[in-house]
Scaffold this active site. Structure first.
Site, PDB file in Angstrom:
ATOM      1  N   GLU A   1       5.583  24.827   9.952  1.00 53.73           N
ATOM      2  CA  GLU A   1       4.274  25.346   9.555  1.00 53.73           C
ATOM      3  C   GLU A   1       4.101  25.220   8.035  1.00 53.73           C
ATOM      4  O   GLU A   1       3.683  24.188   7.550  1.00 53.73           O
ATOM      5  CB  GLU A   1       4.083  26.766  10.107  1.00 53.73           C
ATOM      6  CG  GLU A   1       4.098  26.718  11.645  1.00 53.73           C
ATOM      7  CD  GLU A   1       3.747  28.008  12.350  1.00 53.73           C
ATOM      8  OE1 GLU A   1       3.660  29.077  11.709  1.00 53.73           O
ATOM      9  OE2 GLU A   1       3.576  27.961  13.586  1.00 53.73           O
TER      10      GLU A   1
HETATM   11  C1  HEC Z   1       0.788  25.283  11.553  1.00 52.36           C
HETATM   12  C2  HEC Z   1      -0.129  26.169  12.231  1.00 52.36           C
HETATM   13  C3  HEC Z   1      -0.122  27.634  11.859  1.00 52.36           C
HETATM   14  C4  HEC Z   1      -0.227  28.198  10.603  1.00 52.36           C
HETATM   15  C5  HEC Z   1      -0.287  27.486   9.267  1.00 52.36           C
HETATM   16  C6  HEC Z   1      -0.283  29.629  10.821  1.00 52.36           C
HETATM   17  N1  HEC Z   1      -0.215  29.913  12.150  1.00 52.36           N
HETATM   18 FE1  HEC Z   1      -0.373  31.749  12.986  1.00 52.36          FE
HETATM   19  N2  HEC Z   1       0.251  30.996  14.749  1.00 52.36           N
HETATM   20  C7  HEC Z   1       0.474  29.663  15.007  1.00 52.36           C
HETATM   21  C8  HEC Z   1       1.160  29.531  16.278  1.00 52.36           C
HETATM   22  C9  HEC Z   1       1.579  28.224  16.931  1.00 52.36           C
HETATM   23  C10 HEC Z   1       1.365  30.831  16.770  1.00 52.36           C
HETATM   24  C11 HEC Z   1       2.096  31.246  18.058  1.00 52.36           C
HETATM   25  C12 HEC Z   1       3.571  31.413  17.685  1.00 52.36           C
HETATM   26  C13 HEC Z   1       4.449  31.978  18.779  1.00 52.36           C
HETATM   27  O1  HEC Z   1       3.956  32.631  19.690  1.00 52.36           O
HETATM   28  O2  HEC Z   1       5.665  31.761  18.697  1.00 52.36           O
HETATM   29  C14 HEC Z   1       0.762  31.740  15.789  1.00 52.36           C
HETATM   30  C15 HEC Z   1       0.705  33.115  15.936  1.00 52.36           C
HETATM   31  C16 HEC Z   1       0.102  33.964  15.023  1.00 52.36           C
HETATM   32  C17 HEC Z   1      -0.096  35.392  15.216  1.00 52.36           C
HETATM   33  C18 HEC Z   1       0.285  36.201  16.459  1.00 52.36           C
HETATM   34  C19 HEC Z   1      -0.869  36.334  17.408  1.00 52.36           C
HETATM   35  C20 HEC Z   1      -0.486  37.003  18.707  1.00 52.36           C
HETATM   36  O3  HEC Z   1      -1.381  37.142  19.564  1.00 52.36           O
HETATM   37  O4  HEC Z   1       0.679  37.377  18.929  1.00 52.36           O
HETATM   38  C21 HEC Z   1      -0.693  35.868  14.080  1.00 52.36           C
HETATM   39  C22 HEC Z   1      -1.125  37.298  13.808  1.00 52.36           C
HETATM   40  C23 HEC Z   1      -0.836  34.742  13.168  1.00 52.36           C
HETATM   41  N3  HEC Z   1      -0.364  33.601  13.795  1.00 52.36           N
HETATM   42  C24 HEC Z   1      -1.330  34.832  11.877  1.00 52.36           C
HETATM   43  C25 HEC Z   1      -1.090  33.828  10.926  1.00 52.36           C
HETATM   44  C26 HEC Z   1      -1.140  34.036   9.494  1.00 52.36           C
HETATM   45  C27 HEC Z   1      -1.454  35.348   8.794  1.00 52.36           C
HETATM   46  C28 HEC Z   1      -0.839  32.851   8.907  1.00 52.36           C
HETATM   47  C29 HEC Z   1      -0.690  32.536   7.430  1.00 52.36           C
HETATM   48  C30 HEC Z   1       0.281  33.330   6.702  1.00 52.36           C
HETATM   49  C31 HEC Z   1      -0.639  31.894   9.995  1.00 52.36           C
HETATM   50  N4  HEC Z   1      -0.780  32.524  11.189  1.00 52.36           N
HETATM   51  C32 HEC Z   1      -0.372  30.547   9.794  1.00 52.36           C
HETATM   52  C33 HEC Z   1       0.097  28.618  14.193  1.00 52.36           C
HETATM   53  C34 HEC Z   1      -0.084  28.746  12.814  1.00 52.36           C
END
Ligand code: HEC
Ligand code: HEC
Length: 340
Positions: free
Chosen positions: A140
């Site tokens: 990421e």
């Molecule tokens: C490269 C793509 C990417 C980036 C950049 C990213 N995310 Fe995500 N995010 C994801 C993915 C894929 C998941 C699911 C991960 C898992 O379940 O293991 C996720 C899950 C989450 C969740 C959990 C949601 C749930 O329903 O459980 C949150 C909150 C979140 N991200 C917030 C953020 C925040 C705040 C940032 C920046 C600091 C961020 N994400 C950056 C792809 C991204």
């Protein structure tokens, strides 16, 4: 003498000038943010050290959309979480820096303050801690957290806002808290279905009403897992995508064989906006999801007994879809308060 007196006057003038700056500063004091929850939503519990305030939320929003968080400054949280899609992504697997791919689909972000844990495997207990994961994940943002904090701390606007919002220098505490505060205001509860549920009986058409009844029926049991105001009970279940999963889901956290291939039940709010579906984005469209449930899924050892052939007629399938489409909240995806 005279000179001394002049000096004293100039000194006094400077002191007054300095103190007259104080009222200016206090104009920039933070103020509490009044989170208005949709009708029928329970109170949201908010951590004592991160009560919602205007400047905390504003700072969190700026950080959420700041690419400087990633090692090569190419990706922000908002790159994978798009407001137009209820803060999910349009691809099965999002790209991190240098186009790197992880293994899970970007979930939508709304009503997060109600989640008891985060990620498809529930591996992260709080919104504040969740911030650490994408910043450090090699696929990421691939940024050592202390270096990310160091870089952002050089931004004088962030420093100033950190002082106003948290009364401290910009640090890891401020970074994680501010993003958490912004995420808590992403509340969605004004879909067509909500209007119906809150008393406007003509908000849903007849097909959607039949779909709602099917959704809640014992025969389909959708609401057995997708239950309550947020359409999830947050339990970990297997809904029969594969006989063998490349990603063991909840077992990655607990190591228990009974948790193999189980994933957190997702909310179905805004579901028409969040394709592709499932933890790996393997189902492209909503009609295909309905087909999946209708077929009863693959024979996984941990498949929930409620996932079984449903023998839906084509009318029933379209009624169920019509209901799922009614869960879209257009105010949420167009709310300017959430946008950069
Ligand atoms: C490269 C793509 C990417 C980036 C950049 C990213 N995310 Fe995500 N995010 C994801 C993915 C894929 C998941 C699911 C991960 C898992 O379940 O293991 C996720 C899950 C989450 C969740 C959990 C949601 C749930 O329903 O459980 C949150 C909150 C979140 N991200 C917030 C953020 C925040 C705040 C940032 C920046 C600091 C961020 N994400 C950056 C792809 C991204
Ligand atoms: C036994 C619990 C359970 C039942 C019953 C159930 N689901 Fe699910 N549902 C899940 C789980 C778990 C997932 C996520 C699976 C994954 O990510 O691999 C899911 C995913 C979905 C998704 C995709 C969500 C997304 O954001 O990707 C939709 C749509 C859906 N279910 C609709 C339904 C409908 C309609 C019914 C009734 C026919 C139903 N579900 C019955 C547990 C259940």
């Amino acid at each position: 003498m005279l000179n001394g007196k002049l000096l004293f006057c100039v000194g006094l003038f400077l002191v007054l000038l300095a103190s007259s700056c104080k009222p200016d500063d206090s104009e920039q004091l933070d103020s509490p943010y009044n989170l208005v929850l949709p009708a029928g939503f329970p109170p949201m519990s908010i951590p004592a050290d991160n009560q919602l305030t205007e400047v905390r939320i504003e700072l969190g929003k700026m950080l959420f959309f700041d690419k400087a968080l990633s090692r090569d400054s190419s990706v922000s949280c908002g790159s994978c979480h798009l407001q137009s899609h209820a803060f999910s992504d349009v691809v099965n697997i999002s790209s991190g820096i240098e186009g790197r791919k992880g293994m899970r689909n970007s979930p939508p972000l709304f009503n997060l303050g109600y989640h008891p844990y985060f990620f498809f495997d529930g591996g992260v207990p709080t919104l504040e801690l969740q911030v650490l994961a994408p910043v450090q994940d090699v696929n990421e943002m691939d940024h050592e957290f202390p270096f990310a904090v160091q870089r952002l701390a050089q931004n004088p606007v962030y420093q100033k806002m950190a002082q106003i919002a948290y009364n401290r220098d910009f640090d890891a505490f401020v970074l994680t808290r501010a993003i958490g505060a912004y995420e808590r205001i992403l509340v969605s509860g004004n879909s067509t279905y909500d209007k119906y549920n809150n008393g406007n009986s003509s908000a849903l058409n007849e097909s959607a009403k039949r779909g709602l009844a099917l959704f809640n029926s014992e025969r389909l049991s959708c609401s057995g897992c997708h239950s309550g105001f947020n359409f999830t009970d947050y339990s970990f279940r297997n809904n029969g995508l594969y006989v063998q999963y490349p990603d063991s889901g909840r077992m990655r956290v607990t190591t228990l064989p009974e948790d193999r291939d189980k994933f957190k039940v997702p909310s179905l709010r805004n579901i028409a906006l969040t394709a592709p579906y499932m933890h790996d984005g393997s189902i492209a469209t909503l009609p295909e999801v309905v087909e999946h449930y209708n077929n009863g899924g693959a024979a996984n050892l941990n498949k929930d007994p409620r996932i079984k052939p449903l023998m839906l007629t084509s009318q029933e399938k379209s009624d169920l879809l019509e209901f799922l489409y009614s869960l879209t909240d257009n105010d949420f995806i167009t709310n300017p308060d959430y946008a950069p």
